[in-house]
Motif scaffolding. Sequence first.
Motif, short mmCIF file in Angstrom:
data_model
loop_
_atom_site.label_atom_id
_atom_site.label_comp_id
_atom_site.label_asym_id
_atom_site.label_seq_id
_atom_site.Cartn_x
_atom_site.Cartn_y
_atom_site.Cartn_z
N VAL A 234 0.43 17.53 16.64
CA VAL A 234 -0.48 16.57 16.34
C VAL A 234 -1.13 16.71 14.80
O VAL A 234 -1.40 15.57 14.18
N PHE A 235 -1.46 17.94 14.57
CA PHE A 235 -2.05 18.10 13.32
C PHE A 235 -1.18 17.67 12.05
O PHE A 235 -1.48 16.95 11.20
N LEU A 236 0.31 18.00 12.21
CA LEU A 236 1.30 17.65 11.25
C LEU A 236 1.46 16.06 11.20
O LEU A 236 1.68 15.46 10.31
N GLY A 237 1.42 15.42 12.49
CA GLY A 237 1.12 14.08 12.62
C GLY A 237 0.27 13.32 11.55
O GLY A 237 0.48 12.41 10.85
N VAL A 238 -0.99 13.83 11.93
CA VAL A 238 -2.14 13.23 11.35
C VAL A 238 -1.94 13.27 9.69
O VAL A 238 -2.41 12.52 8.91
N LEU A 239 -1.54 14.73 9.20
CA LEU A 239 -1.14 14.91 8.01
C LEU A 239 -0.26 14.21 7.43
O LEU A 239 -0.49 13.57 6.29
N LEU A 240 0.86 13.78 7.80
CA LEU A 240 1.87 12.93 7.58
C LEU A 240 1.35 11.59 7.67
O LEU A 240 1.71 10.92 6.54
N MET A 241 0.47 11.14 8.37
CA MET A 241 0.01 9.60 8.34
C MET A 241 -0.95 9.45 7.17
O MET A 241 -1.07 8.80 6.37
N MET A 242 -1.53 10.81 6.67
CA MET A 242 -2.65 10.58 5.82
C MET A 242 -1.98 10.38 4.53
O MET A 242 -2.18 9.66 3.31
N ILE A 243 -0.68 11.23 4.32
CA ILE A 243 0.23 11.44 3.02
C ILE A 243 0.73 9.51 2.87
O ILE A 243 0.67 9.48 1.73
N ILE A 244 1.15 9.39 3.98
CA ILE A 244 1.79 8.04 4.03
C ILE A 244 0.71 6.85 3.47
O ILE A 244 0.96 6.03 2.59
N TYR A 245 -0.44 7.09 4.24
CA TYR A 245 -1.46 6.09 3.71
C TYR A 245 -1.96 6.05 2.31
O TYR A 245 -1.89 5.20 1.68
N PHE A 246 -1.89 7.45 1.69
CA PHE A 246 -2.29 7.36 0.35
C PHE A 246 -1.09 7.24 -0.64
O PHE A 246 -1.49 6.56 -1.63
N ALA A 247 -0.04 7.37 -0.36
CA ALA A 247 1.17 7.03 -0.83
C ALA A 247 1.27 5.29 -0.93
O ALA A 247 1.52 4.87 -2.04
N ILE A 248 1.06 4.74 0.04
CA ILE A 248 0.97 3.27 0.21
C ILE A 248 -0.13 2.52 -0.83
O ILE A 248 0.17 2.03 -1.43
N VAL A 249 -1.11 3.24 -0.60
CA VAL A 249 -2.42 2.87 -1.51
C VAL A 249 -2.07 2.87 -2.96
O VAL A 249 -2.27 2.13 -3.83
N SER A 250 -1.62 4.17 -3.41
CA SER A 250 -1.14 4.65 -4.74
C SER A 250 0.02 3.63 -5.00
O SER A 250 -0.20 3.26 -6.34
N LEU A 251 0.94 3.39 -4.54
CA LEU A 251 2.13 2.33 -4.87
C LEU A 251 1.53 1.00 -5.10
O LEU A 251 1.79 0.37 -5.83
N ALA A 252 0.61 0.53 -4.15
CA ALA A 252 0.34 -0.67 -4.35
C ALA A 252 -0.47 -0.90 -5.53
O ALA A 252 -0.49 -1.81 -6.43
N SER A 253 -1.51 0.35 -5.73
CA SER A 253 -2.18 0.22 -7.05
C SER A 253 -1.15 0.20 -8.13
O SER A 253 -1.62 -0.56 -9.16
N PHE A 254 -0.04 1.10 -8.11
CA PHE A 254 0.71 0.85 -9.44
C PHE A 254 1.38 -0.49 -9.57
O PHE A 254 1.55 -0.97 -10.70
N LEU A 255 1.77 -0.88 -8.43
CA LEU A 255 2.43 -2.44 -8.67
C LEU A 255 1.26 -3.12 -9.15
O LEU A 255 1.82 -4.25 -9.91
N LEU A 256 0.23 -3.18 -8.73
CA LEU A 256 -0.80 -4.30 -8.95
C LEU A 256 -1.16 -4.14 -10.61
O LEU A 256 -1.19 -4.91 -11.37
N ARG A 257 -0.97 -2.73 -11.28
CA ARG A 257 -1.44 -2.64 -12.47
C ARG A 257 -0.29 -3.21 -13.42
O ARG A 257 -0.33 -3.54 -14.30
N LYS A 258 0.97 -2.86 -12.92
CA LYS A 258 2.21 -3.32 -13.67
C LYS A 258 2.08 -4.72 -13.58
O LYS A 258 2.62 -5.30 -14.57
N LYS A 259 1.62 -5.47 -12.80
CA LYS A 259 1.75 -7.01 -12.63
C LYS A 259 0.34 -7.39 -13.47
O LYS A 259 0.25 -8.62 -13.72
N LYS A 260 -0.57 -6.41 -13.82
CA LYS A 260 -1.91 -6.69 -14.63
C LYS A 260 -2.64 -7.88 -13.98
O LYS A 260 -2.97 -8.88 -14.54
N VAL A 261 -2.83 -7.82 -12.66
CA VAL A 261 -3.60 -8.63 -11.70
C VAL A 261 -5.16 -8.51 -12.13
O VAL A 261 -5.55 -7.50 -12.95
#
Length: 460
Positions: A234-261
């Motif tokens: 359960v602990f590792l699952g929650v940790l993995l979800m947090m990592i995926i969550y931050f990875a998605i947000v970071s990737l979205a921010s990177f792509l938005l910056r690249k697109k210069k929105v």
Amino acid sequence: MKQIYRLESFTFYETDNIAVHLSQMAADGWALSSVGRYFWKYTAIEPEKRTYGITFFPDVSAFDTEPSEAQEDFIGYCEEAGWNYVTQWQQMQIFYTTEENPIPLETDETLRLETTHRAMRKNYLSGMAALFVLICIQLFQCVSRLQKDLPRYLTDFTQWFLLLLFFVLGVYALADCLIYFRWRKKSLAAVEAGGCCLPVGKGMRVMKKLYFWLIIFLFWGVFLSMSAQGFDKVFLGVLLMMIIYFAIVSLASFLLRKKKVSRNVHRGVLIALACILPVITTAVSLQYLMNQKESTEGKETYTSTLSDGTTYTTVLEKDTLPLTTADLTEVPEDAIYSTSCEKESSFLAKRLDCSQSTPGGSPEAPEFSYEVLEVSYDFLIEPCIRAYQKPFLPQFADSESWEPISISDTDSAWQFHGGDGARPYYLAQKDNRLVYIRFYWQVQEDALEKALHILFAENL
């Protein structure tokens, strides 16, 4: 080109210390390239004597995908004065020069203090305030759970580690803000007296490092405690979800910056992700848990047939109990039981939680459950008694009560009374031990005394 990443522990407003540190890194052959969320990137250079200058441009937003026209004009003005632009950390703008006597980036200490405060208020203080509110909510929930089921949580190290973790986070967020306002107050007095903004002491960085390792220790404690309870996945699952969550947000921010929105689009997308992703991860987790089927391999099971012809299989637990129904009353020869026994302990208490029950559809047989709690300190006895005697549901508080009874070889004893009269639920106390036992048959007095005698003598 060789690069390294360093976890730096600078406070957002200690610009003098950051400048000295970056100058020393350049002298050692490492030049700052960029400042990330947690790590600073340095690039290898020939050792060089550099003077770093740091100032704030409060109109910068974390959601900007490219410098605004005003910011570009500001950077151009600094470069004309001999300062080379390096990077930014939120509203903080970092420059360097190799000139011996460079023109100061800022000459008005009052203006410097004001721009620092505007940047802190927009970025750092608002984040710390939000963190403090969230931590207070978590602390309230932890304390509420402790009050609702104090005997159980006294022996649960996971809850204590979580409580301590949230407390440390809350104290840090509050202390960090108070220390800043104290620094600002003293700096205002110094500037009004014709001096400069005061430097931030090295103690702040030491505190941040200690705080970082303390948080790591507490997270490790939570993991070990949950692992001991069989919840490591359960602990590792929650940790993995947090990592995926931050990875998605970071990737979205990177792509938005690249697109210069635009700033507003960038902010809107990230806020939407922050709202939607937790809902999705929670739904996926619940779906996964609902579809999980307990393995029956190597375990004893009982299968019953429902009225509509469907079958239901129950895994029978076979833990050894210190007290069984057979010790107190007659048990049918064809009785089928599932017996569970859990032991937990902490520096505050030891607890034994046992039950003996029959699966649905099996022949009727006497059932009961009991809990034995041994506290380490006498002051915990009364709160635990009150916790056991709390109403099952608040709306039934007026119709439920625990009436004192006399049972030999106990200090105190009570029987539960509900709306339909006395029920065979008992709570007894002897020295620093409490026994809470629920019978699902009308137990005789001699059997009750025998049960309490066995449980009070049990070695926890």
